[in-house]
Design a protein around this motif. Structure first.
Motif, PDB file in Angstrom:
ATOM      1  N   ARG A 186     113.143 107.445  34.352  1.00  0.00           N
ATOM      2  CA  ARG A 186     112.698 106.790  33.124  1.00  0.00           C
ATOM      3  C   ARG A 186     111.194 106.546  33.179  1.00  0.00           C
ATOM      4  NH1 ARG A 186     117.800 104.489  34.275  1.00  0.00           N
ATOM      5  NH2 ARG A 186     119.264 104.721  32.543  1.00  0.00           N
ATOM      6  N   GLU A 187     110.593 106.351  31.974  1.00  0.00           N
ATOM      7  CA  GLU A 187     109.173 106.074  31.897  1.00  0.00           C
ATOM      8  C   GLU A 187     108.922 104.907  30.947  1.00  0.00           C
ATOM      9  OE1 GLU A 187     110.239 109.867  32.973  1.00  0.00           O
ATOM     10  OE2 GLU A 187     109.963 109.569  30.818  1.00  0.00           O
ATOM     11  N   LEU A 188     107.839 104.194  31.211  1.00  0.00           N
ATOM     12  CA  LEU A 188     107.417 103.106  30.338  1.00  0.00           C
ATOM     13  C   LEU A 188     105.932 103.249  30.053  1.00  0.00           C
ATOM     14  CD1 LEU A 188     107.792 100.336  28.907  1.00  0.00           C
ATOM     15  CD2 LEU A 188     107.236  99.265  31.118  1.00  0.00           C
ATOM     16  N   ARG A 191     108.237  96.375  21.667  1.00  0.00           N
ATOM     17  CA  ARG A 191     107.379  95.478  20.901  1.00  0.00           C
ATOM     18  C   ARG A 191     106.767  94.406  21.803  1.00  0.00           C
ATOM     19  NH1 ARG A 191     108.448  96.763  15.677  1.00  0.00           N
ATOM     20  NH2 ARG A 191     110.460  97.773  15.270  1.00  0.00           N
ATOM     21  N   ARG A 192     105.748  93.753  21.282  1.00  0.00           N
ATOM     22  CA  ARG A 192     105.061  92.710  22.055  1.00  0.00           C
ATOM     23  C   ARG A 192     106.050  91.658  22.557  1.00  0.00           C
ATOM     24  NH1 ARG A 192     104.001  89.957  25.153  1.00  0.00           N
ATOM     25  NH2 ARG A 192     102.475  88.290  25.353  1.00  0.00           N
ATOM     26  N   GLU A 193     106.993  91.251  21.712  1.00  0.00           N
ATOM     27  CA  GLU A 193     107.932  90.194  22.097  1.00  0.00           C
ATOM     28  C   GLU A 193     108.960  90.663  23.135  1.00  0.00           C
ATOM     29  OE1 GLU A 193     109.199  91.725  17.945  1.00  0.00           O
ATOM     30  OE2 GLU A 193     107.320  91.244  19.011  1.00  0.00           O
ATOM     31  N   ASP A 194     109.017  91.975  23.403  1.00  0.00           N
ATOM     32  CA  ASP A 194     109.930  92.512  24.416  1.00  0.00           C
ATOM     33  C   ASP A 194     109.389  92.371  25.835  1.00  0.00           C
ATOM     34  OD1 ASP A 194     111.630  93.342  22.385  1.00  0.00           O
ATOM     35  OD2 ASP A 194     110.837  95.390  22.342  1.00  0.00           O
ATOM     36  N   VAL A 195     108.099  92.016  25.960  1.00  0.00           N
ATOM     37  CA  VAL A 195     107.420  92.084  27.259  1.00  0.00           C
ATOM     38  C   VAL A 195     106.753  90.757  27.601  1.00  0.00           C
ATOM     39  CG1 VAL A 195     105.537  93.190  28.554  1.00  0.00           C
ATOM     40  CG2 VAL A 195     107.023  94.569  27.084  1.00  0.00           C
ATOM     41  N   ASP A 196     106.954  90.305  28.816  1.00  0.00           N
ATOM     42  CA  ASP A 196     106.145  89.243  29.408  1.00  0.00           C
ATOM     43  C   ASP A 196     105.281  89.894  30.479  1.00  0.00           C
ATOM     44  OD1 ASP A 196     107.032  87.071  27.919  1.00  0.00           O
ATOM     45  OD2 ASP A 196     108.705  86.674  29.275  1.00  0.00           O
ATOM     46  N   HIS A 219     107.829  92.019  32.781  1.00  0.00           N
ATOM     47  CA  HIS A 219     109.235  91.778  32.487  1.00  0.00           C
ATOM     48  C   HIS A 219     109.578  92.493  31.182  1.00  0.00           C
ATOM     49  CE1 HIS A 219     112.577  88.616  31.471  1.00  0.00           C
ATOM     50  NE2 HIS A 219     113.071  89.822  31.726  1.00  0.00           N
ATOM     51  N   LEU A 220     110.391  93.530  31.270  1.00  0.00           N
ATOM     52  CA  LEU A 220     110.873  94.265  30.101  1.00  0.00           C
ATOM     53  C   LEU A 220     112.206  93.637  29.704  1.00  0.00           C
ATOM     54  CD1 LEU A 220     110.234  96.679  28.230  1.00  0.00           C
ATOM     55  CD2 LEU A 220     111.532  98.116  29.812  1.00  0.00           C
ATOM     56  N   LYS A 221     112.163  92.713  28.761  1.00  0.00           N
ATOM     57  CA  LYS A 221     113.297  91.825  28.490  1.00  0.00           C
ATOM     58  C   LYS A 221     114.553  92.529  27.963  1.00  0.00           C
ATOM     59  CE  LYS A 221     110.442  88.892  26.392  1.00  0.00           C
ATOM     60  NZ  LYS A 221     109.937  87.684  25.681  1.00  0.00           N
ATOM     61  N   PRO A 222     114.469  93.463  27.015  1.00  0.00           N
ATOM     62  CA  PRO A 222     115.705  94.086  26.520  1.00  0.00           C
ATOM     63  C   PRO A 222     116.500  94.811  27.608  1.00  0.00           C
ATOM     64  CG  PRO A 222     113.915  94.504  24.999  1.00  0.00           C
ATOM     65  CD  PRO A 222     113.298  93.915  26.236  1.00  0.00           C
ATOM     66  N   GLU A 223     115.791  95.391  28.588  1.00  0.00           N
ATOM     67  CA  GLU A 223     116.466  96.083  29.690  1.00  0.00           C
ATOM     68  C   GLU A 223     116.791  95.150  30.853  1.00  0.00           C
ATOM     69  OE1 GLU A 223     115.839  99.049  27.106  1.00  0.00           O
ATOM     70  OE2 GLU A 223     114.265  97.703  27.757  1.00  0.00           O
ATOM     71  N   GLY A 224     116.272  93.936  30.809  1.00  0.00           N
ATOM     72  CA  GLY A 224     116.492  93.005  31.912  1.00  0.00           C
ATOM     73  C   GLY A 224     115.836  93.460  33.199  1.00  0.00           C
ATOM     74  N   ARG A 225     114.702  94.148  33.080  1.00  0.00           N
ATOM     75  CA  ARG A 225     114.014  94.692  34.254  1.00  0.00           C
ATOM     76  C   ARG A 225     112.721  93.908  34.497  1.00  0.00           C
ATOM     77  NH1 ARG A 225     115.751 100.174  34.968  1.00  0.00           N
ATOM     78  NH2 ARG A 225     114.732 100.044  37.004  1.00  0.00           N
ATOM     79  N   VAL A 235      98.664 103.253  40.332  1.00  0.00           N
ATOM     80  CA  VAL A 235      99.387 102.028  40.689  1.00  0.00           C
ATOM     81  C   VAL A 235     100.748 102.397  41.275  1.00  0.00           C
ATOM     82  CG1 VAL A 235      98.259 100.571  38.957  1.00  0.00           C
ATOM     83  CG2 VAL A 235     100.368 101.799  38.358  1.00  0.00           C
ATOM     84  N   ASP A 236     101.283 101.489  42.079  1.00  0.00           N
ATOM     85  CA  ASP A 236     102.656 101.582  42.568  1.00  0.00           C
ATOM     86  C   ASP A 236     103.511 100.593  41.789  1.00  0.00           C
ATOM     87  OD1 ASP A 236     102.347 103.514  44.684  1.00  0.00           O
ATOM     88  OD2 ASP A 236     101.329 101.949  45.849  1.00  0.00           O
ATOM     89  N   VAL A 237     104.786 100.940  41.613  1.00  0.00           N
ATOM     90  CA  VAL A 237     105.720 100.087  40.872  1.00  0.00           C
ATOM     91  C   VAL A 237     106.840  99.659  41.819  1.00  0.00           C
ATOM     92  CG1 VAL A 237     107.196  99.888  38.839  1.00  0.00           C
ATOM     93  CG2 VAL A 237     105.217 101.432  38.792  1.00  0.00           C
ATOM     94  N   TYR A 238     107.139  98.345  41.810  1.00  0.00           N
ATOM     95  CA  TYR A 238     108.188  97.774  42.655  1.00  0.00           C
ATOM     96  C   TYR A 238     109.185  97.021  41.785  1.00  0.00           C
ATOM     97  CZ  TYR A 238     104.611  98.517  46.246  1.00  0.00           C
ATOM     98  OH  TYR A 238     103.660  99.069  47.060  1.00  0.00           O
ATOM     99  N   GLU A 239     110.421  96.918  42.276  1.00  0.00           N
ATOM    100  CA  GLU A 239     111.436  96.091  41.647  1.00  0.00           C
ATOM    101  C   GLU A 239     112.198  95.387  42.764  1.00  0.00           C
ATOM    102  OE1 GLU A 239     114.387  96.477  37.822  1.00  0.00           O
ATOM    103  OE2 GLU A 239     114.253  98.194  39.182  1.00  0.00           O
TER     104      GLU A 239
END
Length: 200
Positions: free
Chosen positions: A89-91, A122-127, A150-156, A180-184
Motif C-alpha cells: 500500500r501507499e500513502l 481528508r485533513r480530518e482523517d489525519v493527526d 495517525h491515519l484514523k479511518p484505517e486505524g494505522r 524517510v523510514d516508516v515504522y509501525e
C-alpha cells in the motif's frame, strides 16, 4: 561526475489526486493543481560515480503536477509525505501550513490499496505530530525530521523518520527533502520521501 541511467516498470496504474485529478491547495480561485501519481514502479539500472558504474534496483514513485500558484497568502508552506509500505500500500499526504502554524483544511492525500484502488484522505482523517527536529548548521533553519502520522479511518499509526537529518536543499529555493523510514509499533514497514517548505 555523476550519471543516472534507470528503467521504470509500473506495478500499479496512475492514480488521480484530489477530485478526479484536480487538487485544491487553498481558498480562492487558482489555488489548485492538476496532479497524478504513479505510486509504485520497479526501478533498475546504473549509477555512475567518478568513473565507476554501479548496478542499482529498487522501488520508485512518480508525481506529475501542474499549478498556476504555489501558496495562498495565509499559507507558509507544506509538509509532503509519499510513503510506500512493504505490504503493497501507499500513502500520499500533504499538510499545508498556515502562517500561524495551524494546518490548512485543504490539506489532503490519497491512500492506495494493494489492488490499486484508492480513496481520498481528508485533513480530518489525519493527526500529524512532530517528534523530533534538526537544525541546519549552514542556514540555522530548524526542520522537523520525525513524525507520528495517525491515519484514523484505517486505524494505522505510523512513525516516519528521516534516514538522515541533513537533507536540506540549498538551491535558488531553500527547502528540505529526502528519504524517510516508516515504522509501525516499532517495526520497520516501509520507506518514503518527504518534502518540507516554508521553514525559516
Amino acid at each position: 561526475s555523476i550519471s543516472l541511467d534507470l528503467e521504470f516498470t509500473p506495478r500499479k496504474p496512475p492514480v488521480l489526486q484530489g477530485d478526479g485529478g484536480l487538487s485544491q491547495k487553498g481558498a480562492g480561485e487558482g489555488n489548485a493543481s492538476y496532479y497524478y501519481s504513479m505510486t509504485r514502479l520497479d526501478a533498475v539500472g546504473h549509477v555512475g560515480l567518478q568513473g565507476h558504474r554501479h548496478g542499482v534496483s529498487g522501488s520508485a514513485w512518480l508525481d506529475r503536477e501542474w499549478s498556476t500558484s504555489a501558496l495562498a497568502e495565509d499559507q507558509a508552506g507544506w509538509d509532503w509525505f509519499a510513503l510506500q509500505l512493504d505490504e503493497g500500500r501507499e500513502l500520499m499526504y500533504y499538510q499545508m501550513r498556515r502562517q500561524d502554524g495551524s494546518a490548512d483544511p485543504h490539506s489532503k492525500g490519497l491512500w492506495v490499496d494493494t489492488d490499486a484502488s484508492s480513496r481520498l484522505v481528508r485533513r480530518e482523517d489525519v493527526d500529524l505530530e512532530v517528534l523530533d527536529h534538526w537544525r541546519s548548521p549552514q542556514t540555522g533553519v530548524r526542520y522537523p525530521v520525525a513524525w507520528r502520522l495517525h491515519l484514523k479511518p484505517e486505524g494505522r499509526v505510523f512513525e516516519v523518520r528521516a534516514v538522515q537529518p541533513a537533507q536540506e536543499m540549498r538551491l535558488t529555493v531553500r527547502y528540505w527533502e529526502g528519504a524517510v523510514d516508516v515504522y509501525e509499533a516499532g517495526v520497520p514497514i516501509g520507506r518514503g520521501y518527504v518534502e518540507l517548505t516554508g521553514y525559516r
